[in-house]
Structure formats: structure tokens, C-alpha cells
Design an enzyme around this catalytic site. Sequence first.
Site, PDB file in Angstrom:
ATOM      1  N   HIS A 199       0.847  -1.195   0.000  1.00 38.13           N
ATOM      2  CA  HIS A 199       0.000   0.000   0.000  1.00 38.13           C
ATOM      3  C   HIS A 199       0.885   1.248   0.000  1.00 38.13           C
ATOM      4  O   HIS A 199       1.977   1.264   0.583  1.00 38.13           O
ATOM      5  CB  HIS A 199      -0.935   0.007   1.204  1.00 38.13           C
ATOM      6  CG  HIS A 199      -2.172  -0.814   0.984  1.00 38.13           C
ATOM      7  ND1 HIS A 199      -2.814  -1.487   1.997  1.00 38.13           N
ATOM      8  CD2 HIS A 199      -2.887  -1.083  -0.155  1.00 38.13           C
ATOM      9  CE1 HIS A 199      -3.878  -2.123   1.499  1.00 38.13           C
ATOM     10  NE2 HIS A 199      -3.934  -1.891   0.203  1.00 38.13           N
ATOM     11  N   ASP A 233       1.029   4.134   1.448  1.00 35.42           N
ATOM     12  CA  ASP A 233       1.537   4.810   2.645  1.00 35.42           C
ATOM     13  C   ASP A 233       2.695   4.062   3.285  1.00 35.42           C
ATOM     14  O   ASP A 233       3.240   4.503   4.304  1.00 35.42           O
ATOM     15  CB  ASP A 233       0.400   5.041   3.663  1.00 35.42           C
ATOM     16  CG  ASP A 233      -0.312   3.761   4.074  1.00 35.42           C
ATOM     17  OD1 ASP A 233      -0.445   2.848   3.240  1.00 35.42           O
ATOM     18  OD2 ASP A 233      -0.758   3.672   5.235  1.00 35.42           O
ATOM     19  N   ASP A 275       0.198  -3.829   8.632  1.00 34.40           N
ATOM     20  CA  ASP A 275      -1.247  -3.637   8.743  1.00 34.40           C
ATOM     21  C   ASP A 275      -1.943  -4.991   8.795  1.00 34.40           C
ATOM     22  O   ASP A 275      -1.660  -5.889   7.991  1.00 34.40           O
ATOM     23  CB  ASP A 275      -1.769  -2.846   7.543  1.00 34.40           C
ATOM     24  CG  ASP A 275      -1.258  -1.413   7.544  1.00 34.40           C
ATOM     25  OD1 ASP A 275      -0.403  -1.085   8.387  1.00 34.40           O
ATOM     26  OD2 ASP A 275      -1.712  -0.633   6.693  1.00 34.40           O
ATOM     27  N   HIS A 294       0.660   3.711  13.626  1.00 35.55           N
ATOM     28  CA  HIS A 294      -0.254   3.646  12.491  1.00 35.55           C
ATOM     29  C   HIS A 294      -1.653   4.112  12.887  1.00 35.55           C
ATOM     30  O   HIS A 294      -2.665   3.459  12.617  1.00 35.55           O
ATOM     31  CB  HIS A 294      -0.306   2.216  11.926  1.00 35.55           C
ATOM     32  CG  HIS A 294      -0.849   2.127  10.526  1.00 35.55           C
ATOM     33  ND1 HIS A 294      -2.171   1.916  10.257  1.00 35.55           N
ATOM     34  CD2 HIS A 294      -0.234   2.200   9.322  1.00 35.55           C
ATOM     35  CE1 HIS A 294      -2.349   1.865   8.950  1.00 35.55           C
ATOM     36  NE2 HIS A 294      -1.185   2.044   8.351  1.00 35.55           N
TER      37      HIS A 294
END
Length: 310
Positions: free
Chosen positions: A65, A67, A211, A269
Site C-alpha cells: 500500500h 503509505d 497492517d 499507524h
Amino acid sequence: MELYFLGTGSGVPSKERNVSSLVLRLIEETGKSWMFDCGEGTQHQILDSPVKARRIEKVFITHLHGDHIYGLPGFLSSRSFQGGTEPLTVYGPEGLQEFVESALRISGTHLTYDLHFRTIEDGFSEENKQFEISAHLLEHGLPSYGFFIKEKPKPGALQKEKLEAMGIHPGPVYQTIKNQETTVLEDGTVIKRSDVLSAPKPGRSVAILGDTRFRERHTEWIKGADVLIHEGTFEGKESRMAYDYYHSTVVQAAETAAQSGVDTLYVNHLSSRYQKEDIARLLAEAREVFPDTFIVHDHFHTSVVRKERQ
């Protein structure tokens, strides 16, 4: 071993947090550093930190991803301009090499060092003389990985009383005995290091999760870690939203820490919806489940310490 958080936000940068990047500084151990994720703006964050781009020898990307990867081509380029000449290895899921090489090729970027890639998958492992690192698949919208870094045991302390009982008095020979498996003295006496050292000292360990949704199975491979770094994108009451978006809440991060028997939890995060005034409340939620919890911010840094265990 020092953890330095360059970016602690999720999704998009905010006024208070940049997107994901963490550096494990191993300056005393190896003189090098390892980076985990490299979101957009990471090289700007480095400018306000003690992190030196040329000292980073490994970059681990948890998932693809934006980010977590948009800052990587820029960082690799800047490392050249900042005197980086030693090889660097980038670890990440399939597709990462294509992304980086395309960005460098299209932008006409030429590096001053050799760049290597290692594609990771569930169960990936690698080790050197001092450390072991393994990768484990998490549960996210794209393949996302957690990393477990384990320092190998260190030799125990030299037991001076044993050496003195053998007629060997303090001096440079003590360091020689500690550095070598076997030492032969001038009189022919053979000293085995293992006979005069105390038990090896356990190494330190760090678990860094990318994540992920909350899943109890993740606790199996991080059990007993000295430090757990876990995302906490949402507050506790948003567990449904966290699940739908393949993320975790701060409370779920704390539950993972509690079930894993780790010493300390660092939550990062965070969604940009949470501002400074919200952090105390989120921290209180997490500490109800796991007292040794900290919610980190950009440029937060701490040493990895192994606590005495029963």
C-alpha cells in the site's frame, strides 16, 4: 538496539504524523540500521533525526500500500547523494522489485551502490552472526507481513574466580580467553572458554507487525518478545470498522500483546482522525488491557531492553 519512529500515521500524512516508517538502529551492534516501511516523506523525516541514510543496509516492506512504499524510490536516490556506497537489500512482497525498478528507470535515477531484492513469503527467514529475522503473513487487503527480529544469545561473563583459582591473574589474557574458544597459555595450559564463562545471555527480540486485522493466531509466533510494535488504526469502539478495513484497534493491539506475553507494546499507524487531544483516551483504553503500552509519535525513540524474567 534502538527503535526510531520516523512516521506513525496511516493512510495519508497529517499535520501531526507522517505515514509509516520505522528504523531499528543497530549502531552499537553492527554500525548499521534496518528500515521497516518507507512511506512518502520518509527522507524528510530523516533530516530531523539521528538516522543516517548511508548506514541503512536493509529495508523491509510489510506490504505494498502506498503509505508504506511511496517514499522508497526517493529514499534510495537520496542515499546515493548522501554518500551511500555500500550495498543495500530491499525485502518485501512480490511486486516490490517491479515498483522500485520502474520508478528508478523512468526517472533516470542511477544509484552509487548495489541494490538487491529479496521476495518474502510466509515463513521467510534469514540470519547472520548476530540476528535472526523471520516473516509471517498477516491478514490485510494486500499480502501484509509481520517480522520477528531475534538477537542471538551473547557469551556469558568471564568468571574471574575460576581463572584466579587456576593461577591466571587479571590482565590482557582475560580478553584473549573470552574472545577465543580455546586459549593455550605460555606454560601449555589449555583454557576452554566454555569452562570459564557463565551461562549465555539471551538476546533481545522485536516483533513488528504490518497492517492487519486482529487475529489470535498472530500471537503464536511473537510469544515472549521483548517489544511488540502493532498498528492501532482505530479506537476500541470501532472494531467493526477496523475489521472491514483490514485493520486493528488500539484495544486489539493490547489484547495481542497480553496474549503473547510480550514485555512492552508500542502502538503506531493511527488514523488521521485522531489528534493530540485524543491520545490520552486511546492510551487509557489500551492500558486497561495491557498496562505496558505506549502510543508512539513521530520521532519517538527508545532502546530495546530485555527485562529479567522468572
